[in-house]
Design an enzyme around this catalytic site. Structure first.
Site, PDB file in Angstrom:
ATOM      1  N   CYS A 183       0.832  -1.196   0.000  1.00  0.00           N
ATOM      2  CA  CYS A 183       0.000   0.000   0.000  1.00  0.00           C
ATOM      3  C   CYS A 183       0.874   1.255   0.000  1.00  0.00           C
ATOM      4  CB  CYS A 183      -0.983  -0.041   1.166  1.00  0.00           C
ATOM      5  SG  CYS A 183      -2.376   1.110   0.985  1.00  0.00           S
ATOM      6  N   HIS A 241      -3.691  -5.563   1.186  1.00  0.00           N
ATOM      7  CA  HIS A 241      -3.040  -5.847   2.468  1.00  0.00           C
ATOM      8  C   HIS A 241      -3.130  -7.329   2.844  1.00  0.00           C
ATOM      9  CE1 HIS A 241      -2.304  -1.699   3.901  1.00  0.00           C
ATOM     10  NE2 HIS A 241      -3.373  -1.396   3.181  1.00  0.00           N
ATOM     11  N   GLU A 294      -1.295  -8.868   4.879  1.00  0.00           N
ATOM     12  CA  GLU A 294      -0.985  -9.019   6.303  1.00  0.00           C
ATOM     13  C   GLU A 294      -2.231  -9.003   7.176  1.00  0.00           C
ATOM     14  OE1 GLU A 294      -0.849  -4.502   5.711  1.00  0.00           O
ATOM     15  OE2 GLU A 294      -0.477  -6.318   4.549  1.00  0.00           O
TER      16      GLU A 294
END
Length: 233
Positions: A86, A206, A208
């Protein structure tokens, strides 16, 4: 395996990245403040998401000139591995460690929703945890995620297998001009790209944030486990 996560003023996804990498590696990564001048001893440098320096000028533009980025640039030039997610992707393009730029989303709106990605890249540690053509879910959270590059660069990325991920439907279908699939309007539905030596990767979604079943799923874990497996052999 030693990982460093760079933190700029305005970064807000470093703890999410710490959690994902700790789950994947079994050890907590090091947090590196942006005013430090060395990444010596690390195997992987991660630039996480957020709003570095409040996204003034352009997203990632000011962070690209922080002292730590001189070290990150040298690390990349010497063959180190770098992942930008990002805002981290935006910083990598502003620092010219990756080609292209991230523009305002096509719909001129901040996107905060899930998307689906198709794995496209090959022969790199960042897609190692998947097979080519696999589809996985990942959250979006950005206002400037519309990837663009000159047509000749886009052709080069395609020809060299340096498109890592593309936006797609949950069944893998890709339609560049469909705003319900290519949510931010990125050129050729590109969600992530690789450097020429395939050691630097930037992506907008994302992964994660999908590494723990208690928090909605583990679709993003193959990214981190693939990196660990690649760097541990």
């Amino acid at each position: 395996m030693k990982v460093g996560i760079v933190v700029f003023p305005g970064t807000n996804r470093e703890r999410d990245m710490v959690q994902a990498l700790t789950l994947a590696t079994g050890r907590a990564p090091k947090l590196v403040w942006h005013q430090e001048e060395s990444v010596t001893g690390l195997d992987l440098v991660v630039l996480p998401g957020g709003f570095s320096f409040g996204d003034y000028l352009r997203s990632g533009a000011m962070a690209a000139h922080s002292p730590i980025m001189t070290a990150v640039r040298r690390f990349a030039e010497q063959g180190g591995y770098v992942l930008g997610v990002c805002n981290g992707f935006q910083i990598l393009t502003e620092a010219q460690l990756l080609p292209g730029a991230l523009l305002r989303n096509a719909g001129m709106r901040f996107l905060s929703q899930d998307c689906h990605l198709k794995v496209e890249g090959k022969e790199n540690i960042f897609t190692h945890g998947w097979a080519k053509g696999d589809v996985f879910r990942a959250p979006l959270a950005h206002g400037d995620g519309n990837y663009t590059a000159a047509p000749e660069m886009l052709d080069r990325l395609e020809g060299e297998g340096r498109v890592a991920f593309r936006y797609c439907r949950d069944d893998g279908y890709i339609q560049h001009d469909d705003a319900q699939i290519n949510l931010n309007g990125s050129a050729r539905s590109i969600a992530g790209v690789l450097s020429e030596n395939r050691r630097v990767c930037g992506m907008m979604p994302h992964p994660e944030n999908l590494t723990d079943p208690a928090l909605g799923g583990t679709d993003g874990m193959p990214l981190f486990k693939g990196i660990v497996e690649s760097l541990s052999t």
